[in-house]
Design an enzyme around this catalytic site. Structure first.
Site, short mmCIF file in Angstrom:
data_model
loop_
_atom_site.label_atom_id
_atom_site.label_comp_id
_atom_site.label_asym_id
_atom_site.label_seq_id
_atom_site.Cartn_x
_atom_site.Cartn_y
_atom_site.Cartn_z
N GLY A 30 52.67 85.86 96.81
CA GLY A 30 52.01 87.06 97.32
C GLY A 30 51.08 87.69 96.30
O GLY A 30 50.70 87.06 95.31
N HIS A 76 44.41 82.15 95.64
CA HIS A 76 45.30 81.82 96.76
C HIS A 76 44.49 81.55 98.03
O HIS A 76 44.75 80.61 98.77
CB HIS A 76 46.24 82.99 97.09
CG HIS A 76 47.16 83.40 95.98
ND1 HIS A 76 47.07 84.63 95.36
CD2 HIS A 76 48.20 82.77 95.40
CE1 HIS A 76 48.01 84.74 94.45
NE2 HIS A 76 48.72 83.62 94.44
N HIS A 102 45.00 86.76 95.92
CA HIS A 102 43.64 86.93 95.39
C HIS A 102 42.82 85.71 95.83
O HIS A 102 43.33 84.82 96.53
CB HIS A 102 43.66 87.10 93.87
CG HIS A 102 44.43 86.04 93.14
ND1 HIS A 102 44.08 84.71 93.15
CD2 HIS A 102 45.56 86.12 92.38
CE1 HIS A 102 44.93 84.02 92.42
NE2 HIS A 102 45.85 84.84 91.96
N GLN A 156 62.78 81.17 89.56
CA GLN A 156 61.82 80.74 88.53
C GLN A 156 61.56 81.79 87.46
O GLN A 156 60.73 81.59 86.58
CB GLN A 156 60.51 80.25 89.17
CG GLN A 156 59.64 81.32 89.78
CD GLN A 156 58.50 80.69 90.57
OE1 GLN A 156 58.70 80.07 91.61
NE2 GLN A 156 57.28 80.83 90.06
N SER A 183 44.77 85.60 88.46
CA SER A 183 46.23 85.53 88.47
C SER A 183 46.76 86.88 88.93
O SER A 183 46.17 87.92 88.60
CB SER A 183 46.74 85.23 87.06
OG SER A 183 48.10 85.57 86.95
N SER A 184 47.86 86.87 89.67
CA SER A 184 48.45 88.15 90.10
C SER A 184 48.82 88.98 88.88
O SER A 184 48.79 90.21 88.92
CB SER A 184 49.69 87.89 90.95
OG SER A 184 49.33 87.11 92.07
#
Ligand code: AMP
Length: 295
Positions: free
Chosen positions: A30, A36, A33, A60, A190-191
């Site tokens: 989720g 994704h 951006h 993870q 990247s989130s």
């Protein structure tokens, strides 16, 4: 767009899909951006139905990592996906946005381990991380039964591990790995970039600069000597890491096998991680020698 919150709901919706239709799958955590969304877009182009999972996978994250504060922005994510769906009039997106217990019920114990590959590079600092990734992706494949699944090369080692899992476990899914989407500055999306100020983002670009420097060195060696000089590449990585302690690792590997490079390696990935405050930035650059020019 169809939204499934439970495993049984997803299973029903999956069964409803006509067997002649192709199903693509994009697993995400989720906070979507453009990186994704490029995967979703690819899947929409190639399949009648695209399943997107939005699931922050507890397996993870190590206990000291950012599981609790990882950005969760479901409503905004759904809006972005709806917009993509609108541009493909005859195609459907199914979003699977479960709670943790829907994927890993209490008492869940099994792990998928890709021996060796899981403990080097990114896995050296994060010893449980890749087992968590392969385990959740395996589970999600069981639930979504995709024909094709889409991953980003941004997480280069991850997509190689997934390909190896699919091969070794003979899973009936095609894995496609797509290029990294970057900000105009070059910083990989990247989130976790959400945690960074503009100043910190600038600092984080040191990683991409280092990757490009090593990439150029490899290409220059190849054009000067007709081969690469692995010891010199290793030495240059070591020098850069010594000069800047924010690198957690910086190295070149075979882009197909992930082995350490030797003089004959033609497909190379230079990869590394870099700490900006509490945040680890992860990036890589592929260098293809020979007939094709470097990425
Ligand atoms: P995540 O939500 O971080 O687990 O990422 C989900 C998928 O999106 C993974 O396959 C990532 O490799 C991919 N991805 C993340 N960032 C990017 C990016 N900047 N460009 C392309 N793919 C990405």
């Amino acid at each position: 767009m169809i939204i499934c919150k439970t495993r049984s709901d997803l299973t029903k919706k999956r069964l409803d899909i006509d067997f002649q239709n192709k199903v693509g799958f994009v697993p995400t955590m989720g906070n979507l951006h453009s990186g994704h969304l490029s995967l979703v877009d690819h899947s929409m182009n190639e399949n009648e139905v695209t399943i997107v999972s939005i699931f922050v996978n507890p397996l993870q994250f190590a206990p000291h990592e950012d599981f609790d504060k990882y950005p969760r922005t479901l409503e905004k994510d759904l809006e972005l996906l709806k917009n993509i769906e609108k541009s493909f009039s005859d195609k459907t997106i199914i979003v699977f946005a479960p709670e943790a217990k829907e994927v890993f019920e209490p008492g869940y114990k099994a792990r998928i381990t890709i021996d060796g590959l899981n403990k080097v590079s990114e896995g050296q600092d994060r010893p449980e991380h890749f087992d968590g990734v392969t385990t959740v992706v395996y589970r999600l494949f069981q639930l979504t039964k995709p024909h094709t699944a889409y991953f980003g090369k941004k997480d280069f080692q991850q997509q190689l591990l997934i390909k190896k899992m699919v091969k070794d476990l003979m899973l009936p899914v095609v894995i496609k790995a797509l290029p990294t989407v970057r900000e105009t500055s070059g910083l990989a999306l990247s989130s976790r970039n959400n945690y960074l100020s503009d100043e910190e983002k600038k600092e984080g670009l040191q990683l991409y600069e280092a990757l490009k420097h090593i990439g150029l060195m490899i290409k220059n060696q190849f054009s000067s000597f007709g081969k690469i000089l692995p010891e010199q590449i290793k030495e240059e990585c070591a020098v850069m890491m010594k000069q800047n302690l924010s690198f957690t690792y910086l190295e070149a590997r075979d882009a197909n096998s992930f082995d350490v490079i030797d003089e004959t390696t033609m497909a190379i990935v230079v990869l590394g991680a870099y700490r900006v405050g509490e945040i680890r930035i992860l990036d890589n650059l592929e260098v293809q020698l020979g007939a094709l020019s470097g990425a």
